[in-house]
Design an enzyme around this catalytic site. Sequence first.
Site: not given
Length: 385
Positions: A192, A294
């Site tokens: 991320e 995710e």
Amino acid sequence: MNKWHINKWYFFVGMLVIFAVIISLILKDTSLTFSSYDREKFPHLIGNSMVKKPSLAGRLKIIEIDGRKTLGDQHGNPIQLRGMSTHGLQWFPQIINNNAFSALSKDWEANVIRLAMYVGEGGYSTDPSVKEKVIEGINLAIKNDMYVIVDWHILNPGDPNAKIYSGAKEFFKEIASKYPNDLHIIYELANEPNPTESDITNDIAGWEKVKKYAEPIIKMLRDMGNENIIIVGNPEWSTRPDLAVNDPIDDKNVMYSAHFYTGSASVWENGNKGHIARNIEKALENGLTVFVTEWGTSEASGDGGPYLNEADEWLEFLNSNNISWVNWSLANKNEASAAFLPTTSLDPGNGKVWAVNQLSLSGEYVRARIKGIPYKPISRETMGK
């Protein structure tokens, strides 16, 4: 029979009819909740025929169908991966055991598992031994007929070019050398990217920094002969795959990640597509392929909820677009996104699977959605009494 007995008989029959009507309505409502609800409002939640195992699907590749690119199997047919992500392996290493992987593959019917190897926060940069858990997890995934995502889990700081992440290229080289061109493995290069302690901005400039990091690793993997799918994160905690539209990575088997938590982002916002769903659509419409590596049923913090109605909307969107997905997380942490209750062992036992009452609300729900069966929650009122 006198008049009183006749009236009593009619009253009795009438009550039976009323009772039967009430029961039928209750059963009808139950059917709508557990079956028709899934099949009519969300038709893509039921069934998992596209969720094929590596032993059947073989090597993954990007294919094109009706002008849109998607994930395909070795035969050129579309495939969807559904499964679970570990939490940080430095915190929950106990999930790396054969009984757990067997249960996920056979009972949950998952065909992918994601190994989240944090680099910071007590992970690989300060404890390189966590890599051994990744290797053990890869071996168990292969043994249990699942694809496996090797996740270089950057988070804090948010720039994959930061000094703490300088070992990325060497790490992926080592994994690729140990498992040369192994069809089970998917590489996720940057969990991320985000602005935390970094200059990864939520714009093209931010994407360019991520791309600059990813391209040398991709070239290295390809030069070594690895044709594996490679997933690349993107700015704003991997919610901006659309930023790569005008400057994509030049590689035929690269996908772009998307992350969301159903308590913090909806498919629909005020009658329009929500921002993350809109970003995913833009990427797809412009020739990119997206993998949701995710997502959680909670808020973005990992707690709060679970928000299961919103999750249904998201999974309908993903399944209808053949977007593969991995749920966060395989942990017995006391938070809404964890798949297990805090009292549940991450090792279900030799030859055993986790009972439904050992799962959290989120875990029970996600298991059903991976399997593609109607979600029928158990009663939890008496649990723990």
